[in-house]
Motif scaffolding. Structure first.
Motif, PDB file in Angstrom:
ATOM      1  N   VAL A 233      34.729  29.802 -21.946  1.00  0.00           N
ATOM      2  CA  VAL A 233      35.711  30.684 -21.331  1.00  0.00           C
ATOM      3  C   VAL A 233      36.683  29.848 -20.503  1.00  0.00           C
ATOM      4  O   VAL A 233      36.269  29.053 -19.657  1.00  0.00           O
ATOM      5  CB  VAL A 233      35.018  31.739 -20.434  1.00  0.00           C
ATOM      6  CG1 VAL A 233      36.050  32.644 -19.765  1.00  0.00           C
ATOM      7  CG2 VAL A 233      34.041  32.564 -21.252  1.00  0.00           C
ATOM      8  N   ARG A 234      37.976  30.034 -20.760  1.00  0.00           N
ATOM      9  CA  ARG A 234      39.004  29.332 -20.004  1.00  0.00           C
ATOM     10  C   ARG A 234      39.011  29.848 -18.555  1.00  0.00           C
ATOM     11  O   ARG A 234      38.572  30.980 -18.295  1.00  0.00           O
ATOM     12  CB  ARG A 234      40.386  29.581 -20.621  1.00  0.00           C
ATOM     13  CG  ARG A 234      40.537  29.068 -22.031  1.00  0.00           C
ATOM     14  CD  ARG A 234      41.861  29.576 -22.613  1.00  0.00           C
ATOM     15  NE  ARG A 234      41.880  29.454 -24.055  1.00  0.00           N
ATOM     16  CZ  ARG A 234      42.487  28.485 -24.716  1.00  0.00           C
ATOM     17  NH1 ARG A 234      43.143  27.555 -24.070  1.00  0.00           N
ATOM     18  NH2 ARG A 234      42.459  28.457 -26.028  1.00  0.00           N
ATOM     19  N   PRO A 235      39.523  29.048 -17.635  1.00  0.00           N
ATOM     20  CA  PRO A 235      39.565  29.503 -16.242  1.00  0.00           C
ATOM     21  C   PRO A 235      40.290  30.836 -16.043  1.00  0.00           C
ATOM     22  O   PRO A 235      39.969  31.579 -15.121  1.00  0.00           O
ATOM     23  CB  PRO A 235      40.294  28.360 -15.518  1.00  0.00           C
ATOM     24  CG  PRO A 235      39.915  27.148 -16.316  1.00  0.00           C
ATOM     25  CD  PRO A 235      39.911  27.638 -17.754  1.00  0.00           C
ATOM     26  N   ASP A 236      41.245  31.170 -16.929  1.00  0.00           N
ATOM     27  CA  ASP A 236      41.957  32.452 -16.796  1.00  0.00           C
ATOM     28  C   ASP A 236      41.228  33.597 -17.502  1.00  0.00           C
ATOM     29  O   ASP A 236      41.733  34.707 -17.568  1.00  0.00           O
ATOM     30  CB  ASP A 236      43.398  32.339 -17.289  1.00  0.00           C
ATOM     31  CG  ASP A 236      43.519  32.097 -18.788  1.00  0.00           C
ATOM     32  OD1 ASP A 236      42.483  32.093 -19.502  1.00  0.00           O
ATOM     33  OD2 ASP A 236      44.655  31.900 -19.266  1.00  0.00           O
ATOM     34  N   GLY A 237      40.019  33.316 -18.057  1.00  0.00           N
ATOM     35  CA  GLY A 237      39.208  34.368 -18.666  1.00  0.00           C
ATOM     36  C   GLY A 237      39.341  34.501 -20.171  1.00  0.00           C
ATOM     37  O   GLY A 237      38.579  35.236 -20.795  1.00  0.00           O
ATOM     38  N   ARG A 238      40.312  33.801 -20.780  1.00  0.00           N
ATOM     39  CA  ARG A 238      40.465  33.887 -22.224  1.00  0.00           C
ATOM     40  C   ARG A 238      39.387  33.062 -22.913  1.00  0.00           C
ATOM     41  O   ARG A 238      39.012  31.995 -22.436  1.00  0.00           O
ATOM     42  CB  ARG A 238      41.852  33.387 -22.659  1.00  0.00           C
ATOM     43  CG  ARG A 238      42.990  34.283 -22.209  1.00  0.00           C
ATOM     44  CD  ARG A 238      44.340  33.747 -22.640  1.00  0.00           C
ATOM     45  NE  ARG A 238      44.566  32.425 -22.040  1.00  0.00           N
ATOM     46  CZ  ARG A 238      45.028  31.364 -22.711  1.00  0.00           C
ATOM     47  NH1 ARG A 238      45.317  31.442 -23.996  1.00  0.00           N
ATOM     48  NH2 ARG A 238      45.217  30.214 -22.090  1.00  0.00           N
ATOM     49  N   PRO A 239      38.901  33.518 -24.065  1.00  0.00           N
ATOM     50  CA  PRO A 239      37.873  32.762 -24.782  1.00  0.00           C
ATOM     51  C   PRO A 239      38.462  31.558 -25.503  1.00  0.00           C
ATOM     52  O   PRO A 239      39.651  31.526 -25.818  1.00  0.00           O
ATOM     53  CB  PRO A 239      37.325  33.776 -25.787  1.00  0.00           C
ATOM     54  CG  PRO A 239      38.450  34.725 -26.006  1.00  0.00           C
ATOM     55  CD  PRO A 239      39.204  34.797 -24.710  1.00  0.00           C
ATOM     56  N   HIS A 240      37.616  30.582 -25.757  1.00  0.00           N
ATOM     57  CA  HIS A 240      37.967  29.400 -26.548  1.00  0.00           C
ATOM     58  C   HIS A 240      36.796  29.121 -27.480  1.00  0.00           C
ATOM     59  O   HIS A 240      35.651  29.065 -27.036  1.00  0.00           O
ATOM     60  CB  HIS A 240      38.207  28.199 -25.626  1.00  0.00           C
ATOM     61  CG  HIS A 240      38.480  26.931 -26.374  1.00  0.00           C
ATOM     62  ND1 HIS A 240      37.517  25.976 -26.598  1.00  0.00           N
ATOM     63  CD2 HIS A 240      39.611  26.459 -26.959  1.00  0.00           C
ATOM     64  CE1 HIS A 240      38.043  24.975 -27.282  1.00  0.00           C
ATOM     65  NE2 HIS A 240      39.304  25.241 -27.514  1.00  0.00           N
ATOM     66  N   VAL A 241      37.073  28.960 -28.764  1.00  0.00           N
ATOM     67  CA  VAL A 241      36.040  28.706 -29.765  1.00  0.00           C
ATOM     68  C   VAL A 241      36.479  27.517 -30.608  1.00  0.00           C
ATOM     69  O   VAL A 241      37.632  27.444 -31.019  1.00  0.00           O
ATOM     70  CB  VAL A 241      35.824  29.940 -30.678  1.00  0.00           C
ATOM     71  CG1 VAL A 241      34.753  29.665 -31.722  1.00  0.00           C
ATOM     72  CG2 VAL A 241      35.471  31.172 -29.847  1.00  0.00           C
ATOM     73  N   THR A 242      35.540  26.604 -30.870  1.00  0.00           N
ATOM     74  CA  THR A 242      35.850  25.442 -31.695  1.00  0.00           C
ATOM     75  C   THR A 242      34.585  24.956 -32.400  1.00  0.00           C
ATOM     76  O   THR A 242      33.487  25.124 -31.866  1.00  0.00           O
ATOM     77  CB  THR A 242      36.484  24.311 -30.848  1.00  0.00           C
ATOM     78  OG1 THR A 242      37.002  23.305 -31.701  1.00  0.00           O
ATOM     79  CG2 THR A 242      35.496  23.712 -29.880  1.00  0.00           C
ATOM     80  N   PRO A 243      34.723  24.375 -33.596  1.00  0.00           N
ATOM     81  CA  PRO A 243      33.544  23.837 -34.284  1.00  0.00           C
ATOM     82  C   PRO A 243      33.184  22.461 -33.740  1.00  0.00           C
ATOM     83  O   PRO A 243      34.034  21.736 -33.225  1.00  0.00           O
ATOM     84  CB  PRO A 243      34.005  23.737 -35.739  1.00  0.00           C
ATOM     85  CG  PRO A 243      35.482  23.533 -35.637  1.00  0.00           C
ATOM     86  CD  PRO A 243      35.929  24.291 -34.418  1.00  0.00           C
ATOM     87  N   LEU A 244      31.903  22.118 -33.860  1.00  0.00           N
ATOM     88  CA  LEU A 244      31.437  20.800 -33.466  1.00  0.00           C
ATOM     89  C   LEU A 244      30.085  20.506 -34.111  1.00  0.00           C
ATOM     90  O   LEU A 244      29.430  21.402 -34.631  1.00  0.00           O
ATOM     91  CB  LEU A 244      31.354  20.644 -31.945  1.00  0.00           C
ATOM     92  CG  LEU A 244      30.686  21.728 -31.091  1.00  0.00           C
ATOM     93  CD1 LEU A 244      29.209  21.830 -31.295  1.00  0.00           C
ATOM     94  CD2 LEU A 244      30.982  21.465 -29.633  1.00  0.00           C
TER      95      LEU A 244
END
Length: 178
Positions: free
Chosen positions: A49-60
């Protein structure tokens, strides 16, 4: 994100089948099956979760090792910046099919691994799993890979893992850790 090592509970998790989301006759998967799937998975998706509340998704890439799921990230990558503000993550893996395979969802807090001996053990395990292309040098509490900069290593000891069995019978297993 915390700098201390994750606490991994070596006792078996509480295992439950959620009948609301399971076919008649479905049974909960044993945790040993969940661990097999986590160990074998080559690709995971991390949600932060970004500091402004928006989600972030990425493969790894990820490594199930001694009761925790491990991954790497550069200190200035979006996921690392998110983890600095909120260490809670969800890691998912599975098959991109509807009627076969098992998807897994791991929930927990990411903790940075800084112990040199553990980092070396993990580097060896990453290379054994993924090959020489993922060879890491350990120094300064971080990994170095090729010409890239430092990458921190994080461990997620799960609080809960969900297993979604696809195909008849469909089933939703929940493993809760103490």
């Amino acid at each position: 994100m915390s700098q201390k090592e994750p606490v991994t509970d070596r006792t078996a998790p509480v295992t439950e089948l959620d009948a609301r989301f399971s076919s008649p006759g479905a049974e909960a998967l044993p945790w040993s099956r969940g661990e097999e799937l986590l160990t074998a998975a080559e690709l995971f998706w991390i949600s932060t979760v970004r500091p402004d509340g928006r989600p972030h998704v990425t493969p790894l890439i990820g490594l199930w090792y001694e009761g925790a799921l491990h991954f790497t990230t550069g200190e200035q990558e979006r996921k690392a910046l998110n983890l600095a503000a909120n260490p809670e993550v969800v890691l998912t893996t599975g098959a991109n099919t509807w009627a076969e395979g098992t998807d897994l969802v791991v929930e927990g807090a990411a903790v940075r691994v800084t112990d040199t001996a553990r980092l070396r053990d993990l580097a060896k395990a990453f290379e054994e799993k993924y090959g020489a292309v993922w060879h890491f040098e350990v120094r300064d509490d971080a990994y170095f890979h090729g010409d890239g900069g430092a990458a921190m290593v994080c461990a997620v000891a799960p609080r809960v893992v969900f297993g979604f069995s696809k195909g008849e019978p469909f089933g939703q297993t929940r493993w809760r850790f103490r």
